[in-house]
Design a protein around this motif. Structure first.
Motif, PDB file in Angstrom:
ATOM      1  N   PHE A 137      27.636   6.873  54.296  1.00  0.00           N
ATOM      2  CA  PHE A 137      27.637   5.822  54.736  1.00  0.00           C
ATOM      3  C   PHE A 137      25.813   6.850  56.175  1.00  0.00           C
ATOM      4  CE2 PHE A 137      27.333   3.816  59.164  1.00  0.00           C
ATOM      5  CZ  PHE A 137      27.417   2.329  58.982  1.00  0.00           C
ATOM      6  N   GLU A 138      26.417   7.704  55.978  1.00  0.00           N
ATOM      7  CA  GLU A 138      25.676   8.281  56.871  1.00  0.00           C
ATOM      8  C   GLU A 138      24.507   9.070  56.802  1.00  0.00           C
ATOM      9  OE1 GLU A 138      27.897  11.843  58.081  1.00  0.00           O
ATOM     10  OE2 GLU A 138      29.482  10.567  59.819  1.00  0.00           O
ATOM     11  N   GLN A 139      24.252   9.440  55.042  1.00  0.00           N
ATOM     12  CA  GLN A 139      22.454   9.221  54.389  1.00  0.00           C
ATOM     13  C   GLN A 139      22.126   8.105  54.419  1.00  0.00           C
ATOM     14  OE1 GLN A 139      23.143  10.860  50.121  1.00  0.00           O
ATOM     15  NE2 GLN A 139      21.825   9.451  49.929  1.00  0.00           N
ATOM     16  N   ALA A 140      22.282   7.116  54.229  1.00  0.00           N
ATOM     17  CA  ALA A 140      22.241   5.643  53.683  1.00  0.00           C
ATOM     18  C   ALA A 140      21.707   4.879  55.377  1.00  0.00           C
ATOM     19  CB  ALA A 140      23.062   4.589  53.330  1.00  0.00           C
ATOM     20  N   TYR A 141      22.088   5.781  56.709  1.00  0.00           N
ATOM     21  CA  TYR A 141      21.950   5.468  58.283  1.00  0.00           C
ATOM     22  C   TYR A 141      21.262   6.202  57.955  1.00  0.00           C
ATOM     23  CZ  TYR A 141      23.061   5.415  63.613  1.00  0.00           C
ATOM     24  OH  TYR A 141      22.573   4.678  64.470  1.00  0.00           O
ATOM     25  N   ARG A 142      20.661   7.183  58.273  1.00  0.00           N
ATOM     26  CA  ARG A 142      19.438   7.960  58.886  1.00  0.00           C
ATOM     27  C   ARG A 142      18.331   7.780  57.677  1.00  0.00           C
ATOM     28  NH1 ARG A 142      16.333  12.191  55.097  1.00  0.00           N
ATOM     29  NH2 ARG A 142      19.055  11.623  53.690  1.00  0.00           N
ATOM     30  N   LEU A 143      18.145   7.564  55.839  1.00  0.00           N
ATOM     31  CA  LEU A 143      17.141   6.477  55.455  1.00  0.00           C
ATOM     32  C   LEU A 143      16.792   5.249  56.105  1.00  0.00           C
ATOM     33  CD1 LEU A 143      18.100   7.547  51.917  1.00  0.00           C
ATOM     34  CD2 LEU A 143      16.743   8.331  53.203  1.00  0.00           C
ATOM     35  N   THR A 144      17.310   3.821  56.726  1.00  0.00           N
ATOM     36  CA  THR A 144      17.292   3.029  57.221  1.00  0.00           C
ATOM     37  C   THR A 144      16.553   3.588  58.006  1.00  0.00           C
ATOM     38  OG1 THR A 144      19.361   2.281  55.605  1.00  0.00           O
ATOM     39  CG2 THR A 144      18.394   0.842  57.407  1.00  0.00           C
ATOM     40  N   HIS A 145      16.748   4.576  59.601  1.00  0.00           N
ATOM     41  CA  HIS A 145      16.260   3.923  60.495  1.00  0.00           C
ATOM     42  C   HIS A 145      14.569   4.800  60.211  1.00  0.00           C
ATOM     43  CE1 HIS A 145      18.582   3.999  64.251  1.00  0.00           C
ATOM     44  NE2 HIS A 145      19.564   4.662  63.373  1.00  0.00           N
ATOM     45  N   GLU A 146      14.478   5.616  58.974  1.00  0.00           N
ATOM     46  CA  GLU A 146      13.186   6.137  58.796  1.00  0.00           C
ATOM     47  C   GLU A 146      12.356   5.324  58.469  1.00  0.00           C
ATOM     48  OE1 GLU A 146      13.799   8.799  55.869  1.00  0.00           O
ATOM     49  OE2 GLU A 146      14.285  10.554  56.621  1.00  0.00           O
ATOM     50  N   ARG A 147      13.426   3.898  58.017  1.00  0.00           N
ATOM     51  CA  ARG A 147      12.120   2.601  57.010  1.00  0.00           C
ATOM     52  C   ARG A 147      11.835   1.925  58.508  1.00  0.00           C
ATOM     53  NH1 ARG A 147      11.278  -0.433  52.453  1.00  0.00           N
ATOM     54  NH2 ARG A 147      12.676  -2.624  52.706  1.00  0.00           N
ATOM     55  N   HIS A 148      13.209   1.674  59.594  1.00  0.00           N
ATOM     56  CA  HIS A 148      12.781   0.705  60.965  1.00  0.00           C
ATOM     57  C   HIS A 148      12.907   2.182  62.127  1.00  0.00           C
ATOM     58  CE1 HIS A 148      13.483  -2.912  58.073  1.00  0.00           C
ATOM     59  NE2 HIS A 148      14.871  -1.628  57.087  1.00  0.00           N
ATOM     60  N   PRO A 149      11.972   2.078  62.451  1.00  0.00           N
ATOM     61  CA  PRO A 149      11.603   3.371  63.753  1.00  0.00           C
ATOM     62  C   PRO A 149      11.745   2.532  65.057  1.00  0.00           C
ATOM     63  CG  PRO A 149       9.190   2.812  62.629  1.00  0.00           C
ATOM     64  CD  PRO A 149      10.228   1.726  61.727  1.00  0.00           C
ATOM     65  N   PHE A 150      11.569   1.373  64.723  1.00  0.00           N
ATOM     66  CA  PHE A 150      12.392   0.320  66.076  1.00  0.00           C
ATOM     67  C   PHE A 150      13.537   1.200  66.735  1.00  0.00           C
ATOM     68  CE2 PHE A 150       8.966  -2.298  67.944  1.00  0.00           C
ATOM     69  CZ  PHE A 150       7.629  -1.300  67.441  1.00  0.00           C
ATOM     70  N   LEU A 151      14.288   1.317  65.837  1.00  0.00           N
ATOM     71  CA  LEU A 151      15.729   0.939  65.779  1.00  0.00           C
ATOM     72  C   LEU A 151      16.384   2.492  66.643  1.00  0.00           C
ATOM     73  CD1 LEU A 151      17.407  -1.176  65.980  1.00  0.00           C
ATOM     74  CD2 LEU A 151      15.739  -1.180  63.743  1.00  0.00           C
ATOM     75  N   SER A 152      14.941   4.089  66.403  1.00  0.00           N
ATOM     76  CA  SER A 152      16.054   4.954  67.210  1.00  0.00           C
ATOM     77  C   SER A 152      14.050   5.339  67.980  1.00  0.00           C
ATOM     78  CB  SER A 152      15.345   5.945  66.522  1.00  0.00           C
ATOM     79  OG  SER A 152      14.389   5.747  65.315  1.00  0.00           O
ATOM     80  N   ALA A 153      13.670   4.798  68.390  1.00  0.00           N
ATOM     81  CA  ALA A 153      12.423   4.884  69.573  1.00  0.00           C
ATOM     82  C   ALA A 153      12.564   4.722  70.834  1.00  0.00           C
ATOM     83  CB  ALA A 153      11.366   3.767  69.301  1.00  0.00           C
ATOM     84  N   ARG A 154      12.336   5.566  71.884  1.00  0.00           N
ATOM     85  CA  ARG A 154      12.952   5.280  73.159  1.00  0.00           C
ATOM     86  C   ARG A 154      11.700   4.823  74.160  1.00  0.00           C
ATOM     87  NH1 ARG A 154      11.712  10.551  72.666  1.00  0.00           N
ATOM     88  NH2 ARG A 154      10.326  11.031  74.588  1.00  0.00           N
ATOM     89  N   VAL A 155      11.769   4.564  75.426  1.00  0.00           N
ATOM     90  CA  VAL A 155      10.783   3.614  75.608  1.00  0.00           C
ATOM     91  C   VAL A 155      10.044   4.647  77.189  1.00  0.00           C
ATOM     92  CG1 VAL A 155      10.472   1.918  77.709  1.00  0.00           C
ATOM     93  CG2 VAL A 155      11.429   1.258  75.265  1.00  0.00           C
ATOM     94  N   GLU A 156       8.771   4.834  77.347  1.00  0.00           N
ATOM     95  CA  GLU A 156       9.087   5.407  78.361  1.00  0.00           C
ATOM     96  C   GLU A 156       7.597   5.007  78.939  1.00  0.00           C
ATOM     97  OE1 GLU A 156       7.839   9.808  77.157  1.00  0.00           O
ATOM     98  OE2 GLU A 156       9.881   9.850  76.505  1.00  0.00           O
ATOM     99  N   LYS A 157       6.816   4.682  80.057  1.00  0.00           N
ATOM    100  CA  LYS A 157       5.920   5.346  80.965  1.00  0.00           C
ATOM    101  C   LYS A 157       4.632   5.393  80.450  1.00  0.00           C
ATOM    102  CE  LYS A 157       8.405   2.506  84.441  1.00  0.00           C
ATOM    103  NZ  LYS A 157       8.538   1.834  85.944  1.00  0.00           N
TER     104      LYS A 157
END
Length: 443
Positions: free
Chosen positions: A44-64
């Motif tokens: 599951f942790e491997q799949a979580y890492r790979l899926t985040h690489e595929r969907h970059p907004f799900l790990s992005a931060r918001v700055e100004k």
């Protein structure tokens, strides 16, 4: 995969959700799945890492940026949280860290719960399901012992640059567009929607208001396979979409709930998110690609259920045909030129909509995984049920969603715990289910 993508400025809808996010009204989409079997944590942790690489907004931060406008910048995924029992609340952490938070816990030796909190700044409901489907396809692949990603359909992260490319001002604005913008915006600004009444008997709580529930908590009930089939057949027999029938019965439930109370005046206005993805967006990672439709009816309109259904069918057809869900976003886009005015308008004690209704379709059924007795199998996990619900805001006291999985329609409800007790939330959900079952019986 997302090299050179960031930074990306927020779209007007993303900025809207950033402003709307607050501790008591978290701008998140909670989704929960239950699965039975053996859980492979490293897979599951491997799949979580790979899926985040595929969907970059799900790990992005918001700055100004230098102008003070918020933008997405590259970030790291939030760690998965594990617990021995259901958590009391999974912190939504508004603002700087949108994306997704995941918690896994188990009720017994083989029943596992997967609780996802998707921040609406990053994705809409369909984007959330896109992430979940890719995650469990990657999990099933990792359970085979592979370290590589599964054979996903290809995505192009650069498509995220055009995630709001459907907006109204991308084309020549016609006089009819300005008229329709006014038709959407003026009623929202000048006439408050009726509030869901909080005057229902609360004797079950000994006369005391219940403690506010977490904004990420929701209740869910299911129709049986037979009831779901009958409701679908009823809609087809009436020449309407199932969603039209669900919205009609939602109006009837809300009107009956408010009848005879001090909050019965004013229009009942339902906010319905509308998917705005184009064919070229099929290669886009998870993001916000949607608009809002507002359906407004008065108590008198609910006295003839058949005429009400016909009017909803016609209006929803016009929403799709004329792309009317673009007009609220167009007003947001214009308002972003004066951020202080937008913040003021959102912070008012003003009810834009009585309630929210989201049809999530058959999200989990899109999992490209083996079927077992009509349910999806990922590794040794068999998915039993799943549901999610959209967020609420001040003045919009209830949010319902519909989702079909394994032939059963799930109805989820999230309420404003500052104004409605859990007893009232349960009563509203039960009243809606009773209305749907009555529709089946009368067909």
């Amino acid at each position: 995969m997302s090299e050179g993508l960031f930074p990306l400025p927020l779209t007007p809808f993303e900025y809207y959700f950033l402003l709307e996010d607050r501790a008591e009204y978290a701008g998140v989409i909670p989704i929960e799945l239950e699965a039975r079997g053996r859980f492979d944590r490293p897979a599951f942790e491997q799949a979580y890492r790979l899926t985040h690489e595929r969907h970059p907004f799900l790990s992005a931060r918001v700055e100004k940026d230098k102008r003070g406008w918020p933008e997405f910048v590259a970030g790291e995924p939030e760690p998965i949280r594990y617990a021995d029992d259901r958590p009391t609340c999974l912190d939504s952490q508004p603002g700087e860290r949108p994306g997704v938070r995941v918690q896994v816990w188990q009720d017994d030796d083989q029943l596992f719960h997967f609780h996802f909190l998707f921040h609406h700044v990053a994705v809409d409901g369909l984007g959330a399901f896109q992430f979940i489907c890719d995650l469990f396809e990657a999990y099933a692949h990792a359970c085979t012992g592979s370290d590589e990603p599964p054979p996903w359909r290809p995505l192009d992260p650069q498509r995220l640059r055009d995630r709001d490319g459907h907006h109204l001002f991308k084309r020549r604005v016609r006089p009819v567009d300005l008229w329709r913008m006014a038709q959407v915006h003026v009623p929202l600004s000048l006439r408050q929607a009726a509030l869901v009444s909080d005057e229902t008997d609360t004797s079950a709580t000994n006369g005391q208001p219940a403690a506010p529930t977490s904004p990420t908590d929701f209740m869910v009930e299911h129709l049986s396979v037979e009831e779901t089939d009958a409701l679908t057949a009823t809609a087809a027999g009436r020449g309407v979409m199932l969603n039209d029938l669900l919205v009609r019965d939602y109006f009837l439930t809300l009107e009956e709930w408010n009848r005879g109370t001090s909050q019965a005046s004013g229009p009942i206005r339902i906010l319905i998110p509308v998917n705005m993805r184009r064919r070229e967006d099929l290669r886009m990672p998870a993001a916000n690609v949607f608009g809002y439709a507002f359906l407004t009816r008065y108590a008198a309109d609910c006295q003839n259920p058949e005429a009400l259904l016909d009017s909803i069918r016609d209006e929803m057809a016009a929403v799709k045909r004329d792309k009317r869900a673009l007009y609220y976003e167009a007003m947001l886009r214009l308002s972003c030129a004066w951020p202080a005015f937008l913040r003021w308008s959102l912070n008012r004690e003003w009810s834009f909509a009585t309630a929210v209704f989201t049809n999530l379709g058959t999200g989990f059924d899109r999992l490209r995984l083996p079927d077992h007795q009509g349910r999806k199998l990922a590794g040794d996990l068999l998915f039993e049920v799943g549901a999610g619900v959209g967020p609420i805001r001040p003045g919009t006291r209830i949010s319902f969603s519909a989702h079909n999985y394994a032939g059963r329609l799930a109805i989820a409800a999230c309420c404003d715990g500052r104004t409605l007790t859990p007893v009232q939330q349960r009563a509203l959900l039960d009243a809606y289910l009773a209305r749907l079952r009555n529709t089946i019986e009368q067909s």
